[in-house]
Design an enzyme around this catalytic site. Structure first.
Site, mmCIF file in Angstrom:
data_model
loop_
_atom_site.group_PDB
_atom_site.id
_atom_site.type_symbol
_atom_site.label_atom_id
_atom_site.label_comp_id
_atom_site.label_asym_id
_atom_site.label_seq_id
_atom_site.Cartn_x
_atom_site.Cartn_y
_atom_site.Cartn_z
ATOM 1 N N GLU A 34 22.676 -1.805 -16.157
ATOM 2 C CA GLU A 34 21.118 -1.545 -16.143
ATOM 3 C C GLU A 34 20.001 -1.083 -14.721
ATOM 4 O OE1 GLU A 34 17.878 -1.848 -18.736
ATOM 5 O OE2 GLU A 34 16.637 -1.311 -16.424
ATOM 6 N N LYS A 35 19.424 -0.114 -15.705
ATOM 7 C CA LYS A 35 18.847 1.082 -14.236
ATOM 8 C C LYS A 35 17.874 0.209 -13.130
ATOM 9 C CE LYS A 35 16.829 4.800 -15.909
ATOM 10 N NZ LYS A 35 15.913 5.567 -16.012
ATOM 11 N N LYS A 51 2.110 -8.799 -26.419
ATOM 12 C CA LYS A 51 1.562 -10.718 -27.118
ATOM 13 C C LYS A 51 1.352 -11.415 -26.239
ATOM 14 C CE LYS A 51 2.974 -7.071 -29.559
ATOM 15 N NZ LYS A 51 3.892 -6.418 -30.054
ATOM 16 N N GLU A 196 -6.983 9.524 -34.874
ATOM 17 C CA GLU A 196 -6.260 9.486 -35.377
ATOM 18 C C GLU A 196 -6.005 10.839 -35.690
ATOM 19 O OE1 GLU A 196 -3.056 7.934 -35.863
ATOM 20 O OE2 GLU A 196 -2.219 9.471 -36.915
ATOM 21 N N VAL A 230 -7.276 15.560 -31.176
ATOM 22 C CA VAL A 230 -8.038 15.647 -30.112
ATOM 23 C C VAL A 230 -7.710 16.791 -29.341
ATOM 24 C CG1 VAL A 230 -8.210 14.367 -28.028
ATOM 25 C CG2 VAL A 230 -7.850 12.864 -30.089
ATOM 26 N N GLY A 263 3.354 8.150 -29.247
ATOM 27 C CA GLY A 263 4.042 7.560 -29.807
ATOM 28 C C GLY A 263 5.507 7.522 -28.885
ATOM 29 N N HIS A 436 3.567 -28.208 -48.245
ATOM 30 C CA HIS A 436 1.760 -27.873 -48.297
ATOM 31 C C HIS A 436 0.875 -28.850 -47.534
ATOM 32 C CE1 HIS A 436 -2.423 -27.546 -50.119
ATOM 33 N NE2 HIS A 436 -2.182 -28.968 -49.927
HETATM 34 P P1 FAD Z 1 14.952 -0.580 -24.906
HETATM 35 O O1 FAD Z 1 14.475 -1.790 -24.932
HETATM 36 O O2 FAD Z 1 14.184 0.487 -23.913
HETATM 37 O O3 FAD Z 1 15.847 -0.247 -23.788
HETATM 38 C C1 FAD Z 1 17.002 0.417 -22.635
HETATM 39 C C2 FAD Z 1 17.094 -0.010 -21.296
HETATM 40 O O4 FAD Z 1 17.915 1.058 -20.873
HETATM 41 C C3 FAD Z 1 16.321 0.466 -20.150
HETATM 42 O O5 FAD Z 1 15.639 -0.907 -19.523
HETATM 43 C C4 FAD Z 1 16.478 1.508 -19.308
HETATM 44 O O6 FAD Z 1 15.548 1.023 -17.963
HETATM 45 C C5 FAD Z 1 17.502 1.374 -19.412
HETATM 46 N N1 FAD Z 1 18.144 2.118 -18.957
HETATM 47 C C6 FAD Z 1 17.557 3.864 -19.341
HETATM 48 N N2 FAD Z 1 18.946 4.677 -19.065
HETATM 49 C C7 FAD Z 1 19.843 4.418 -18.182
HETATM 50 C C8 FAD Z 1 20.831 4.306 -17.717
HETATM 51 N N3 FAD Z 1 20.739 5.673 -17.875
HETATM 52 N N4 FAD Z 1 21.218 3.325 -16.806
HETATM 53 C C9 FAD Z 1 21.123 2.202 -16.890
HETATM 54 N N5 FAD Z 1 20.511 2.008 -17.442
HETATM 55 C C10 FAD Z 1 19.455 2.738 -18.469
HETATM 56 N N6 FAD Z 1 8.955 -3.434 -31.063
HETATM 57 C C11 FAD Z 1 9.064 -4.787 -31.814
HETATM 58 O O7 FAD Z 1 10.171 -4.905 -32.307
HETATM 59 N N7 FAD Z 1 8.392 -5.313 -32.198
HETATM 60 C C12 FAD Z 1 6.973 -5.325 -31.112
HETATM 61 O O8 FAD Z 1 6.265 -6.197 -31.010
HETATM 62 C C13 FAD Z 1 7.241 -4.439 -30.022
HETATM 63 N N8 FAD Z 1 6.630 -3.989 -29.460
HETATM 64 C C14 FAD Z 1 6.454 -3.129 -28.716
HETATM 65 C C15 FAD Z 1 5.231 -3.040 -27.727
HETATM 66 C C16 FAD Z 1 4.921 -1.342 -26.708
HETATM 67 C C17 FAD Z 1 3.932 -1.502 -25.647
HETATM 68 C C18 FAD Z 1 6.182 -0.492 -27.150
HETATM 69 C C19 FAD Z 1 6.116 0.330 -25.873
HETATM 70 C C20 FAD Z 1 7.243 -0.974 -27.613
HETATM 71 C C21 FAD Z 1 7.421 -2.743 -28.264
HETATM 72 N N9 FAD Z 1 7.903 -2.355 -29.622
HETATM 73 C C22 FAD Z 1 8.020 -3.854 -29.963
HETATM 74 C C23 FAD Z 1 8.971 -1.882 -29.372
HETATM 75 C C24 FAD Z 1 10.596 -1.934 -28.841
HETATM 76 O O9 FAD Z 1 9.955 -2.712 -26.907
HETATM 77 C C25 FAD Z 1 11.600 -1.266 -29.058
HETATM 78 O O10 FAD Z 1 12.507 -1.039 -29.834
HETATM 79 C C26 FAD Z 1 12.788 -2.098 -28.307
HETATM 80 O O11 FAD Z 1 12.749 -2.178 -26.420
HETATM 81 C C27 FAD Z 1 14.398 -1.071 -28.584
HETATM 82 O O12 FAD Z 1 15.437 -2.095 -27.366
HETATM 83 P P2 FAD Z 1 16.424 -0.784 -26.591
HETATM 84 O O13 FAD Z 1 17.571 -2.368 -26.508
HETATM 85 O O14 FAD Z 1 17.020 0.010 -28.012
HETATM 86 O O15 FAD Z 1 16.052 -0.051 -25.793
#
Ligand code: FAD
Length: 841
Positions: A34-35, A51, A196, A230, A263, A436
């Site tokens: 993890e970076k 949350k 939107e 926008v 997005g 209930h």
């Molecule tokens: P990530 O959580 O993005 O993790 C990827 C990790 O990989 C990161 O920590 C990054 O630092 C690391 N990384 C990247 N490249 C490298 C590399 N080359 N070497 C080492 N490490 C690397 N989802 C929900 O289900 N419920 C929610 O309520 C929700 N709320 C959200 C609110 C916000 C504001 C945002 C932005 C997102 C939200 N999401 C929510 C979406 C959710 O955060 C993502 O879908 C989820 O984190 C994806 O998980 P992942 O493990 O695929 O990637």
């Protein structure tokens, strides 16, 4: 020397760390790289911090509204920095928790950026890892768009670190992230405006759920502009200004902060994925149905592969991938029951198929809806907004989808998810004992409602039979396809007029107080209804046109209350207020305007045709004056049957210039028909003043051509309208001779919502506004001591709530079934419903 592992996972988000833990459980020597911080976007910048802050805003809202619950506090304020501190400590605790779990699970953690450096090789800084299998779980990054002034905006990472809550927040993008922040800051008192591009915010959610949410949002002062593009963000007056266009018209929003939330995109920066033979497609890692990439021994999961970009989906895919690697099972991810949760207020959650989606797939469905307003637990929580909607296969009863908007929707969706994942039927859900009082009972009730067996709401006849019946082919007008029950009507009925009307019964005395106040309330209700209908039209919830009668309330209420129950009313189109004054349920009127199944004509009449036979209200013909000959026909029938009823035909001054008007008056006179012609002269036929459109500006004089008794009355005075109309109507009842009334009033708004009303001078409007019929009546009531300002204020609040409920009802009502669209024609209705043919009411 390179360190060797069975599995190396790149990325410590909910996809990566769960995959690593499961791989270790399965006996693989596992490393995770993890970076940044363990936990990924979800724990550090996404799900968890948002949350945590939303919990603060929810608590603040509850505390502010606590008095009704007996919680009294002197000064309730919001300490943004304390909320931030708490958020940070929740995040830190969870990050530590993940680090601890990885350690305890035997996973070796590396901090640094990973790069694919050849088959089975991962470089982390100066360190090299050998792996039999590699899992890419690098997640996603914030999407950017080439928007002029984008550098002035903040993104979802930056908004989480703000030092203060902005006073005015503009949100570009009405997706999940944008709407969650919008909900949070609106609850904290910020003036929030969402822009939107699509026709609906939260485009992936069924429209009826979004409507329930946006209603709450607008109560908090939030504004949503859909179909709005926008163009730029600029600095203005020490703040920011967002410029946008909606359907070609320009608009601006002034704000202190602008959140750009358009997005997220898959993230592979620095990974050298393509060099290692991993195919990318528009930035996302391409995988097969087992989550294998195009490079041997390299797998990918989570946001980086696109699809459903949610934390729980990433975790699920992580488990699938490593179980496939370990040969533990042969897993192909199955997304049909992937829940989607949106933490707005009220919350929204859905799983499985949407109603439209299911129908589009050609599936015959049963739909059941249960409002939280009917749920005991929701009432105790004081959170009754929203509903549960279930969608099931009509034949097998198998649950296909569940959609919830309301309290704790994001928790409630779990039961539906379990049911859908396991192919349970509506019956299996309702055979399960639900505790209930709890919110999940609403899910059970919705399942019951879909089968016509709901206990805590009235079931529609349609959904009812538990055992199939063979309906006769002619039974086309039954509500057989109507699936979703809606709340039973709680609308206040119109005033009951005295059996005989004379001047004494309308005097401003204590004896007459109840009736007079009921008349006043009815006028207020009609006005509020019109105002809100206009708003709904501008939100495109009402098709066709929305014509306005604001200012004509005295004429409408006084005129209609002068009639007896068996008299017939023929009006032109647009007469919402006329229908309400006649006792047609405002909810059914609003539902008709919305084109919903629960409308007066089952949604077939739309904004133009309001008919309620049971109230002898034959309103609504699209052609100006087209109903006058019909009134003649009606009067013929009454006379032929020798009934002592009067036909009351209401029309505007514009209708008096056409042939049908003259022919109808002529026929009525020649054959002595019991019809009273009632001209609502609001002085403008469309935009043309009556004196310019008509050779005879005093319309009542036109009746003289047919030797008909005719009078002109003050249509701004409800008591005069009622008294004089009653006198004329009763004369016609006695002698079956047609008569004519011209009620002089004034419309305060343009002819319809799309009429900007530029043809009337400001002085003219001002002059008439002074004789507003509601204000004038209020003065009379106040002067005679029958009511005071406090009372009027109360009435305004009550009618506002009633109209709000009507809109909610219309929103929640089901659309007509497409297969039934040609049913409910007037003749069909008449033939099929013997109760309507009852001789007299
Ligand atoms: P990530 O959580 O993005 O993790 C990827 C990790 O990989 C990161 O920590 C990054 O630092 C690391 N990384 C990247 N490249 C490298 C590399 N080359 N070497 C080492 N490490 C690397 N989802 C929900 O289900 N419920 C929610 O309520 C929700 N709320 C959200 C609110 C916000 C504001 C945002 C932005 C997102 C939200 N999401 C929510 C979406 C959710 O955060 C993502 O879908 C989820 O984190 C994806 O998980 P992942 O493990 O695929 O990637």
């Amino acid at each position: 020397m390179a360190r060797s592992f069975d599995v190396v996972v790149i990325g410590g988000g909910p996809g990566g760390y769960v995959a690593a833990l499961r791989a270790a459980q399965l006996g693989a020597t596992t490393a995770i790289v993890e970076k940044d911080r363990m936990g990924g976007t979800c724990l550090v910048r996404g799900c968890i911090p948002t949350k945590a802050l939303l919990q603060s805003s929810e608590l603040y809202t509850q505390a502010r509204d606590g008095a009704a619950f007996g919680v009294v506090a002197d000064r309730i304020g919001f300490d943004w920095s304390a909320a931030q501190k708490r958020k940070t400590s929740v995040v830190d605790q969870l990050v530590k928790g993940v680090e601890g779990l990885l350690k305890a699970g035997g996973v070796t953690s590396f901090i640094g950026g990973a790069r694919l450096a050849g088959r089975g090789v991962v470089d982390v800084g100066s360190e090299q890892l050998q792996a039999k299998d590699i899992v890419i779980a690098t997640g996603s990054a914030i999407a950017r768009i080439p928007l002029p002034g984008a550098e002035l905006t903040i993104d979802s990472d930056q908004i989480l670190e703000l030092k203060d809550a902005p006073r005015r927040l503009a949100v570009i993008g009405g997706g999940v992230v944008g709407m969650e922040f919008a909900a949070m800051f609106a609850a904290l008192g910020s003036k929030v405006t969402v822009l939107e591009m699509l026709p609906q915010v939260l485009s992936m959610v069924d429209a009826d759920l979004v409507a329930s949410y946006t209603k709450h949002f607008s109560k908090l002062g939030g504004e949503i502009h859909t179909d709005s593009k926008v163009s730029e963000v600029v600095k203005k007056n020490g703040g920011l200004q967002v410029r946008f266009s909606t359907g070609g018209e320009g608009g601006v929003v002034d704000a202190d902060q602008v959140l750009l939330a358009v997005g997220r995109v898959p993230y592979t920066h620095g990974l050298d994925a393509e060099k290692a033979g991993v195919k990318l497609e528009r930035g996302r890692v391409v995988v097969d149905d087992h989550l294998r990439t195009t490079a041997d021994g390299v797998w990918a999961i989570g946001d980086v592969i696109g699809g459903i970009m949610l934390a729980h989906v990433a975790s699920y895919e992580g488990v699938c991938a490593v179980e496939n690697i370990a040969g533990h099972s042969n897993r192909v991810p199955d997304y049909h029951a992937a829940p989607n949760c949106i933490y707005t207020d009220p919350e929204i959650a859905h799983v499985g198929l949407g109603e439209k989606e299911a129908r589009d797939k050609g599936i015959a469905v049963k739909v059941g809806k249960f409002p939280f307003a009917a749920a005991g637990r929701a009432l105790t929580l004081g959170q009754t907004e929203g509903f549960v909607k279930v969608i099931a296969d009509a034949e097998s009863g198998k649950l296909l989808g569940a959609h919830i908007v309301g309290p704790r929707a994001t928790d409630l969706i779990a039961e539906a998810t379990l049911a859908i994942q396991n192919g349970l039927t509506l019956e299996q859900v309702d055979l399960t004992i639900h505790a209930h009082p709890t919110l999940p009972e609403s899910f059970m009730e919705a399942a019951l409602a879909a089968q016509g067996r709901a206990i805590h709401i009235t079931n529609r006849r349609s959904a009812a039979p538990a055992t199939p019946t063979t309906a006769p082919a002619t039974n086309q007008n039954r509500e057989s396809q109507m699936a979703a029950p809606v709340k039973p009507s709680t609308s206040t009925p119109p005033p009951v007029a005295p059996s005989t009307i004379d001047a004494k019964k309308l005097e401003l005395t204590k004896q007459n107080r109840d009736f007079l106040l009921a008349m006043h309330r009815e006028m207020q209700l009609i006005r509020r209804f019109e105002e809100r209908a206009q708003e709904q039209y501008t939100k495109a919830k009402i098709g066709g046109y929305c014509h306005l009668n604001i200012g004509e309330e005295a004429t409408v209420v006084g005129g209609i209350l002068a009639l007896k129950a068996n008299d017939w009313i023929f009006t032109s189109y647009r007469e919402h207020g006329h229908a309400i004054a006649r006792g047609v349920d405002p909810k059914a009127v609003m539902a008709e305007l919305f084109g919903k199944e629960t409308g007066t004509s089952h949604g077939r009449g739309g904004s133009m045709h309001l008919v309620d036979y049971s109230r002898r209200f034959m309103g609504g013909y699209g052609i100006v004056g087209g109903h006058l000959p019909l009134a003649v026909g009606g009067a013929w029938a009454v006379k032929y049957q020798k009934h002592p009823d009067v036909v009351f035909c209401m029309f505007g001054d514009g209708a008096t210039n056409i042939g049908a008007f003259h022919e109808s008056l002529n026929m009525a006179k020649v054959f002595d028909l019991p019809v009273v012609w009632f001209c609502v002269n609001n002085r403008y036929g469309m935009g043309t003043p009556v004196e310019k459109a008509s050779a005879v500006a005093d319309i009542y004089k036109k009746a003289c051509a047919y030797d008909m008794e005719s009078i002109q009355i003050d249509g701004m005075n409800v008591r005069e309208v009622m008294l004089r109309t009653s006198e004329i109507v009763e004369k016609t009842r006695q002698d079956s001779v047609p008569r004519f009334i011209e009620s002089l009033c004034y419309r305060f708004r343009g002819h319809s919502v799309v009429d900007p009303d530029k043809y009337r001078s400001a002085e003219d409007k001002e002059k008439w506004r002074k004789s507003d019929p509601i204000v004038a009546f209020e003065h009379e009531l106040e002067k005679s001591g029958l009511a005071d300002e406090e009372y009027f204020k109360n009435v305004r609040q009550q009618v506002d709530a009633e109209v709000r409920e009507a809109i909610e009802y219309a929103d929640e009502s089901p659309d007509p079934n497409v297969a039934d669209l040609y049913k409910y024609t007037y003749a069909g209705e008449w033939a099929d419903r013997p109760e309507l043919r009852a001789e007299r009411v």
